[in-house]
Design a protein around this motif. Structure first.
Motif, short mmCIF file in Angstrom:
data_model
loop_
_atom_site.label_atom_id
_atom_site.label_comp_id
_atom_site.label_asym_id
_atom_site.label_seq_id
_atom_site.Cartn_x
_atom_site.Cartn_y
_atom_site.Cartn_z
N ASN A 1 0.81 -1.21 0.00
CA ASN A 1 0.00 0.00 0.00
C ASN A 1 0.85 1.27 0.00
O ASN A 1 0.41 2.31 0.44
N TYR A 2 2.11 1.16 -0.48
CA TYR A 2 3.01 2.29 -0.37
C TYR A 2 3.53 2.72 -1.74
O TYR A 2 4.53 2.22 -2.22
N PRO A 3 2.85 3.67 -2.40
CA PRO A 3 3.40 4.24 -3.63
C PRO A 3 4.34 5.42 -3.29
O PRO A 3 3.91 6.42 -2.73
N TYR A 4 5.60 5.29 -3.60
CA TYR A 4 6.53 6.35 -3.25
C TYR A 4 7.80 6.21 -4.08
O TYR A 4 8.01 5.21 -4.78
N SER A 5 8.65 7.21 -4.00
CA SER A 5 9.97 7.15 -4.62
C SER A 5 10.99 7.70 -3.64
O SER A 5 10.70 8.61 -2.85
N LYS A 6 12.18 7.14 -3.68
CA LYS A 6 13.25 7.54 -2.77
C LYS A 6 14.57 7.57 -3.53
O LYS A 6 14.91 6.62 -4.23
N ILE A 7 15.30 8.67 -3.41
CA ILE A 7 16.60 8.81 -4.06
C ILE A 7 17.63 9.18 -3.00
O ILE A 7 17.42 10.12 -2.22
N THR A 8 18.73 8.46 -2.96
CA THR A 8 19.81 8.79 -2.03
C THR A 8 21.14 8.79 -2.77
O THR A 8 21.32 8.06 -3.75
N MET A 9 22.07 9.61 -2.29
CA MET A 9 23.40 9.69 -2.87
C MET A 9 24.40 9.75 -1.72
O MET A 9 24.19 10.44 -0.71
N GLU A 10 25.51 9.02 -1.87
CA GLU A 10 26.53 8.98 -0.84
C GLU A 10 27.91 9.03 -1.50
O GLU A 10 28.20 8.24 -2.41
N LEU A 11 28.74 9.96 -1.07
CA LEU A 11 30.09 10.11 -1.62
C LEU A 11 31.07 10.10 -0.45
O LEU A 11 30.85 10.76 0.57
N GLU A 12 32.17 9.35 -0.63
CA GLU A 12 33.17 9.28 0.43
C GLU A 12 34.57 9.43 -0.17
O GLU A 12 34.89 8.79 -1.19
N ASN A 13 35.39 10.28 0.45
CA ASN A 13 36.83 10.37 0.14
C ASN A 13 37.11 10.52 -1.35
O ASN A 13 37.87 9.76 -1.94
N LEU A 14 36.48 11.52 -1.97
CA LEU A 14 36.64 11.71 -3.41
C LEU A 14 38.04 12.17 -3.79
O LEU A 14 38.42 12.07 -4.96
N PHE A 15 38.79 12.68 -2.83
CA PHE A 15 40.14 13.17 -3.12
C PHE A 15 41.14 12.33 -2.34
O PHE A 15 41.52 12.67 -1.22
N PRO A 16 41.57 11.19 -2.95
CA PRO A 16 42.44 10.26 -2.22
C PRO A 16 43.70 10.90 -1.67
O PRO A 16 44.23 10.45 -0.64
N VAL A 17 44.19 11.97 -2.30
CA VAL A 17 45.42 12.59 -1.84
C VAL A 17 45.24 13.19 -0.44
O VAL A 17 46.21 13.37 0.31
N LEU A 18 43.99 13.49 -0.07
CA LEU A 18 43.73 14.09 1.23
C LEU A 18 43.47 13.06 2.32
O LEU A 18 43.37 13.42 3.50
N ASN A 19 43.31 11.77 1.95
CA ASN A 19 42.96 10.75 2.93
C ASN A 19 43.99 10.59 4.03
O ASN A 19 43.69 10.06 5.10
N ARG A 20 45.22 11.04 3.74
CA ARG A 20 46.26 10.92 4.76
C ARG A 20 45.94 11.79 5.97
O ARG A 20 46.34 11.49 7.09
N TRP A 21 45.24 12.92 5.73
CA TRP A 21 44.97 13.86 6.81
C TRP A 21 43.55 13.77 7.34
O TRP A 21 43.32 14.01 8.52
#
Length: 649
Positions: free
Chosen positions: A487-507
């Protein structure tokens, strides 16, 4: 006839002369029992298959010859049923049937109308039923249906038992006898009954009417600790500490069990600042203690009535990556309030005694099947995962089925994956997944009702997940439709981004999340502030599978806005954003400082929320201490001790 004769003799000694000259036993097709004046109408099925429950039913109906047929409670009419319940338990205790098999009959009768079978201590589920009712007992009438049943058979019954505990059961029974023999007092109200108890016992008892009948207050005693020291004479002094987590305070009994199994009982009469203590002097060391061992009080949460606490950790060992003709099976042991021991049999990739030629030509299906059986609950659950590699047009395609039925839910899904890249040994994958799912929660008692709702949810899911070392992109679209009973007509959108700049992962590490929900969705599909509402599979295996699990409390699952300091608030909305930062401590990579910023909302964004704290990443287990948040709850401080546990296998 023997049963009736014994019951009548017992009641006459307890409550006075049987009020009629004779009695008739009438066999009917009506379910259960019914007791007009001087008569006992019992179902033929009950008579033909007489067990302990049948005996209790007879004993309950016989008690009605005293209340209401000899003396009636009015206007508190529900107390007539409460008295019959009190009397029936008194007789059942007298003949010993309630003590059999760890009080199983007592539990079965008390929980019967909650849909539970009573052969186990299903405390967490019962808690939801007995804590909050719609209105006080004094406002409930026959027209209230189920609420009247609650008032008559449960809370009213416990009101009488609470009075009996305070004045002493012999004094309580004597007052009942005198009231029945007083021909000038008919009908009798709850106030008049308590007045008689006060005169006989010399105790002030009016507060029990206020708390039990005129309010929705609850009783919740917690056995918080005990200490034991050896005295110079060789005896042991054990001090037991009790906290009152509820609003009702009444006397209660306490049980201590020594090393050899000898039992000692005591009575606690008073609390000071919501705390109490009791001392036992015993010849041996006390190993365990329990509040209200005979279940005389309507305690809202009996899981905290024991010390030491019963462990709720279970261990399940299995392996997804079994190859060739090997098969693995392992037990899962649950040490908890309900199952005691839960056995789970897992099997992976079994090809039993098939000819080698046939093995090479069958479809290469990787499969994993689990069957659970709880010796306490006598429940069976199952889980089956099937996956195969499709060779046309390439080996990058996978398809499969997931079926399960346990913890009060049915889950069915069919999926197809395309692997652009997959190297899990080096933390690399790039996968697109499309699946059709049907999830149905049919028993909400396993879930926190602040986060979940009962019903069927049918969805079409599109999911893209890319992982390269610690860099991650995840995009998800879920569409709910009114199909397959949903009985549930709906839509759900999610986005997740992690550590897009590997050069910064050190800090530092960072994560960005955004999500929106539109339409009529179940509340478990909302966007949550403190973390994902769905436990990881490991949470199910390592936390007692038959207790309620909420990832909005101390057991955390990373996801959604992930503002860790807002645990316990259960905040959710149709929109949500979150940004999470973590800075490892130099030289101590397992320790990091973190900060979370974001919000969830329906129509207006409101005030931006944020918090920070200290985390310990132990590879498979993570513990966070979010000691500051800018928007605490009403009775919470901004700076406070908070903790979360995350299982990240």
């Amino acid at each position: 006839m023997k049963i009736f004769s014994k019951v009548l003799n017992y009641y006459q000694k307890k409550f006075g002369q049987y009020p009629f000259s004779d009695f008739k036993i009438v066999e009917t097709e009506r379910r259960g029992g019914y007791a007009p004046p001087g008569q006992f109408l019992l179902s033929s099925q009950l008579i033909d298959n007489l067990d302990d429950i049948g005996i209790f039913t007879i004993v309950h109906e016989v008690a009605h010859q005293w209340f209401p047929h000899s003396k009636m409670f009015f206007p508190d009419y529900f107390l007539n049923e409460s008295f019959a319940q009190y009397a029936a338990f008194a007789y059942s205790d007298f003949i010993g049937i309630t003590q059999k098999e760890n009080n199983s009959l007592k539990k079965k009768i008390l929980f019967m109308d909650f849909g539970l079978d009573g052969t186990y201590n299903e405390l967490e589920r019962v808690k939801d039923h007995i804590v909050y009712e719609e209105k006080p007992l004094s406002d409930i009438s026959l027209a209230d249906g189920r609420l009247y049943q609650w008032a008559a058979y449960y809370k009213g019954f416990y009101f009488l038992r609470s009075l009996a505990t305070e004045v002493g059961r012999d004094t309580f029974d004597l007052v009942i006898r005198k009231i029945i023999e007083d021909k000038n007092l008919n009908p009798i109200s709850a106030d008049e009954f308590v007045n008689s108890l006060e005169k006989m016992s010399g105790k002030k008892l009016k507060y029990q009417i206020t708390d039990w009948l005129n309010t929705n207050k609850t009783l919740d005693y917690e056995l918080s600790d005990f200490s034991s020291v050896k005295l110079p004479n060789g005896d042991y002094k054990t001090t037991i500490y009790i906290k009152n987590r509820g609003e009702i305070t009444v006397p209660f009994e306490i049980l201590a069990t020594s090393k050899s199994g000898e039992k000692f009982t005591g009575k606690v009469n008073d609390f000071v600042s919501n705390g109490a203590s009791f001392e036992f002097i015993t010849p041996e060391e006390v190993m365990k203690t329990e509040i209200d061992p005979d279940w005389y009080l309507l305690d809202a949460d009996r899981t905290n009535n024991y010390y030491p606490r019963k462990n709720k950790i279970s261990f399940l060992y299995s392996n997804y990556s079994v190859t060739g003709d090997q098969y693995f099976y392992y037990p899962s042991f649950t040490f908890g309030q309900r199952d005691k021991v839960r056995l789970g049999l897992w099997a992976t990739n079994i090809y039993p005694v098939l000819p080698e030629m046939l093995k090479r030509n069958i479809v290469p299906v990787e499969w994993r099947a689990g069957l659970f059986y709880g010796f306490g609950t006598k429940r069976i659950g199952y889980k089956l995962d099937l996956k195969t590699i499709i060779s046309v047009p390439s080996y990058r395609w996978e398809a499969g089925l997931n079926l399960s039925n346990f913890r009060g839910s049915e889950n069915y899904s069919a999926f197809i994956n395309y692997n652009f890249e997959k190297d899990e040994n080096h933390f690399k994958h790039n996968i697109v997944n499309v699946s059709i799912n049907r999830d149905q929660i049919y028993d909400i008692a396993y879930y926190d009702s602040k986060d979940y709702e009962k019903g069927s949810n049918s969805t079409l899911l599109f999911d893209w997940d890319r992982l390269l070392n610690k860099e991650k992109e995840h995009f998800n679209i879920k569409i709910g439709q009114r199909v397959f009973g949903s009985n549930y007509p709906y839509s759900k959108i999610t986005m997740e981004l992690e550590n897009l700049f590997p050069v910064l992962n050190r800090w530092f590490h960072f994560r960005i999340f955004g999500g929106i929900v539109r339409g009529n969705s179940p509340q478990q599909e909302a966007v949550y502030l403190s973390g994902s509402v769905r436990p990881t599979s490991f949470a199910y295996w390592f936390v007692d599978p038959d207790t309620k699990i909420s990832t909005q409390e101390n057991l955390h699952t990373k996801g959604d806005a992930n503002l860790r300091g807002y645990l316990g608030q259960h905040l959710k909305g149709k929109n949500g954003v979150g940004v999470n930062f973590e800075i490892p401590v130099p030289g101590l990579s397992m320790i990091n400082l973190f900060s979370d910023i974001g919000n969830v909302w329906d129509k207006k964004f409101g005030i931006l929320k944020y918090g920070f704290g200290l985390g310990f990443d132990l590879k498979y287990i993570r513990i966070d201490f979010p000691f500051y948040i800018n928007k605490p709850m009403k009775n919470e401080k901004a700076f406070a001790f908070r903790w979360l546990l995350e299982l990240s296998f």
